[in-house]
Design a protein around this motif. Sequence first.
Motif, PDB file in Angstrom:
ATOM      1  N   UNK A   1       0.829  -1.206   0.000  1.00  0.00           N
ATOM      2  CA  UNK A   1       0.000   0.000   0.000  1.00  0.00           C
ATOM      3  C   UNK A   1       0.863   1.256   0.000  1.00  0.00           C
ATOM      4  N   UNK A   2       0.506   2.218  -0.848  1.00  0.00           N
ATOM      5  CA  UNK A   2       1.184   3.530  -0.848  1.00  0.00           C
ATOM      6  C   UNK A   2       0.469   4.436   0.154  1.00  0.00           C
ATOM      7  N   UNK A   3       1.115   4.678   1.273  1.00  0.00           N
ATOM      8  CA  UNK A   3       0.480   5.411   2.374  1.00  0.00           C
ATOM      9  C   UNK A   3       0.918   6.874   2.345  1.00  0.00           C
ATOM     10  N   UNK A   4      -0.022   7.751   2.659  1.00  0.00           N
ATOM     11  CA  UNK A   4       0.272   9.184   2.696  1.00  0.00           C
ATOM     12  C   UNK A   4       1.260   9.507   3.813  1.00  0.00           C
ATOM     13  N   UNK A   5       2.052  10.537   3.601  1.00  0.00           N
ATOM     14  CA  UNK A   5       3.059  10.952   4.580  1.00  0.00           C
ATOM     15  C   UNK A   5       2.413  11.283   5.923  1.00  0.00           C
ATOM     16  N   UNK A   6       1.310  11.965   5.895  1.00  0.00           N
ATOM     17  CA  UNK A   6       0.632  12.362   7.130  1.00  0.00           C
ATOM     18  C   UNK A   6       0.237  11.153   7.965  1.00  0.00           C
ATOM     19  N   UNK A   7      -0.249  10.112   7.311  1.00  0.00           N
ATOM     20  CA  UNK A   7      -0.680   8.905   8.022  1.00  0.00           C
ATOM     21  C   UNK A   7       0.507   8.147   8.606  1.00  0.00           C
ATOM     22  N   UNK A   8       1.593   8.097   7.860  1.00  0.00           N
ATOM     23  CA  UNK A   8       2.782   7.406   8.367  1.00  0.00           C
ATOM     24  C   UNK A   8       3.348   8.102   9.605  1.00  0.00           C
ATOM     25  N   UNK A   9       3.434   9.420   9.564  1.00  0.00           N
ATOM     26  CA  UNK A   9       3.963  10.173  10.704  1.00  0.00           C
ATOM     27  C   UNK A   9       3.066   9.990  11.925  1.00  0.00           C
ATOM     28  N   UNK A  10       1.764   9.991  11.712  1.00  0.00           N
ATOM     29  CA  UNK A  10       0.825   9.808  12.825  1.00  0.00           C
ATOM     30  C   UNK A  10       0.949   8.405  13.410  1.00  0.00           C
TER      31      UNK A  10
ATOM     32  N   UNK B   1       2.337  11.908  15.791  1.00  0.00           N
ATOM     33  CA  UNK B   1       2.452  13.365  15.630  1.00  0.00           C
ATOM     34  C   UNK B   1       1.657  13.801  14.409  1.00  0.00           C
ATOM     35  N   UNK B   2       1.036  14.938  14.530  1.00  0.00           N
ATOM     36  CA  UNK B   2       0.233  15.470  13.421  1.00  0.00           C
ATOM     37  C   UNK B   2       1.045  16.476  12.626  1.00  0.00           C
ATOM     38  N   UNK B   3       0.969  16.365  11.308  1.00  0.00           N
ATOM     39  CA  UNK B   3       1.569  17.355  10.409  1.00  0.00           C
ATOM     40  C   UNK B   3       0.519  17.783   9.396  1.00  0.00           C
ATOM     41  N   UNK B   4       0.860  18.800   8.625  1.00  0.00           N
ATOM     42  CA  UNK B   4      -0.035  19.318   7.586  1.00  0.00           C
ATOM     43  C   UNK B   4      -1.370  19.735   8.195  1.00  0.00           C
ATOM     44  N   UNK B   5      -1.307  20.397   9.329  1.00  0.00           N
ATOM     45  CA  UNK B   5      -2.505  20.857  10.024  1.00  0.00           C
ATOM     46  C   UNK B   5      -2.743  22.336   9.731  1.00  0.00           C
ATOM     47  N   UNK B   6      -3.961  22.773   9.978  1.00  0.00           N
ATOM     48  CA  UNK B   6      -4.301  24.182   9.793  1.00  0.00           C
ATOM     49  C   UNK B   6      -4.844  24.453   8.415  1.00  0.00           C
ATOM     50  N   UNK B   7      -5.274  25.701   8.214  1.00  0.00           N
ATOM     51  CA  UNK B   7      -5.921  26.094   6.958  1.00  0.00           C
ATOM     52  C   UNK B   7      -4.955  26.739   5.970  1.00  0.00           C
TER      53      UNK B   7
ATOM     54  N   UNK C   1       8.418  21.293   6.385  1.00  0.00           N
ATOM     55  CA  UNK C   1       7.923  20.319   7.355  1.00  0.00           C
ATOM     56  C   UNK C   1       7.830  18.925   6.737  1.00  0.00           C
ATOM     57  N   UNK C   2       7.355  18.844   5.495  1.00  0.00           N
ATOM     58  CA  UNK C   2       7.228  17.548   4.835  1.00  0.00           C
ATOM     59  C   UNK C   2       8.591  16.923   4.559  1.00  0.00           C
ATOM     60  N   UNK C   3       9.560  17.725   4.150  1.00  0.00           N
ATOM     61  CA  UNK C   3      10.899  17.200   3.892  1.00  0.00           C
ATOM     62  C   UNK C   3      11.543  16.684   5.185  1.00  0.00           C
ATOM     63  N   UNK C   4      11.371  17.417   6.272  1.00  0.00           N
ATOM     64  CA  UNK C   4      11.923  16.980   7.558  1.00  0.00           C
ATOM     65  C   UNK C   4      11.244  15.700   8.046  1.00  0.00           C
ATOM     66  N   UNK C   5       9.922  15.612   7.850  1.00  0.00           N
ATOM     67  CA  UNK C   5       9.196  14.403   8.244  1.00  0.00           C
ATOM     68  C   UNK C   5       9.644  13.202   7.423  1.00  0.00           C
ATOM     69  N   UNK C   6       9.897  13.422   6.134  1.00  0.00           N
ATOM     70  CA  UNK C   6      10.356  12.332   5.267  1.00  0.00           C
ATOM     71  C   UNK C   6      11.706  11.803   5.727  1.00  0.00           C
ATOM     72  N   UNK C   7      12.595  12.709   6.105  1.00  0.00           N
ATOM     73  CA  UNK C   7      13.909  12.274   6.590  1.00  0.00           C
ATOM     74  C   UNK C   7      13.784  11.493   7.896  1.00  0.00           C
TER      75      UNK C   7
END
Length: 333
Positions: free
Chosen positions: A275-284, A289-295, A302-308
């Motif tokens: 399964x190809x899982x979204x970055x947000x779901x993997x981090x959670x 931890x929650x990322x990509x929050x807010x409007x 933030x996404x690059x740091x989470x990927x590393x």
Amino acid sequence: MVQAAGFNGSNTVGVTHLVHMTKHPTSILPTKMSDIMINVCFSGESSASQSKTRKLTRSRVRKTGKSFTERRQKWRSKQASDRNSLSSPGSKAEALIRSHINKHIKQHEETSGEHQFRKSKGKNNRFNKHPSCQTSSHHQPSLSVTAGAAVPSKFLAIDCEMVGTGPKGCVSQLARCSIVTYEGDIVYDKYVKPRMPVTNYRTPWSGIRPCDLWNATPFHQARKEVVKLLKGKVVVGHAVHNDFKVLQYSHPPAMTRDTSRIPLLNEKAGFRENQCVALKKLIKAIFNRDIQMGCQGHSSVEDAQATMELYKVVEDEWEKMLASGEPVSISGS
């Protein structure tokens, strides 16, 4: 108006001249005092009516102390003086007009960038008038390095944000690129001006607003800087093939680590291996931890740091499998 008064209804009156006793001249003003006289044609009591008309004229002269000709000449002199003062180079009126014009020119120069940008906005772009463009609270690139700067890390994580161009914003183009080191330090973060007019900013997902691209780096320059940084490095990314596509760049597969297609991460996060899982779901799932929050949309930093961070979780196992020649990524990558 000078009007002959005191006539009864049986009188027939013909007025040859109507004299405006006001400040505004007309083309029919009389030139002599005798022209003020109003000829009255009537039946009966001619001498008495003419006498009343003469008395009315004489009484006006006595009240003002000046004849009509004198008053008219004084008024014309005043009008000529006003015209001369307006046409003189150093007049107060001209100075006022010039200051008013200069004020509007300055306002136009301050907002010309915004007006020019909005002329090219697309029909289907819902985010051109994003309210946050009027505030300074939106994130700004925290660091912009020039190509060729020393990057000691062997590993670099990259993430790009895209906007839509073309009909209905269906064509993705680069709008922001961020690169971080193995430790998460930012080595590159710039807004990039797309090569085509933007028709959809995708702000809830990309975080890009119109004002972010006003002074953005041209695409060809940004691409040159990014490629120079990535050359010879192990590049980590989540669905990194999308980032390479908008950069029009191809990195060696042996030097690429895509965290979206690695069964090792899915197993640790509790997802299916294929399964190809979204970055947000993997981090959670892994870090709780929650990322990509807010409007305000995503942040490429933030996404690059989470990927590393995800790469570090399975780094040892991943690199060993690659060294032994075992298949690591999901088939079809």
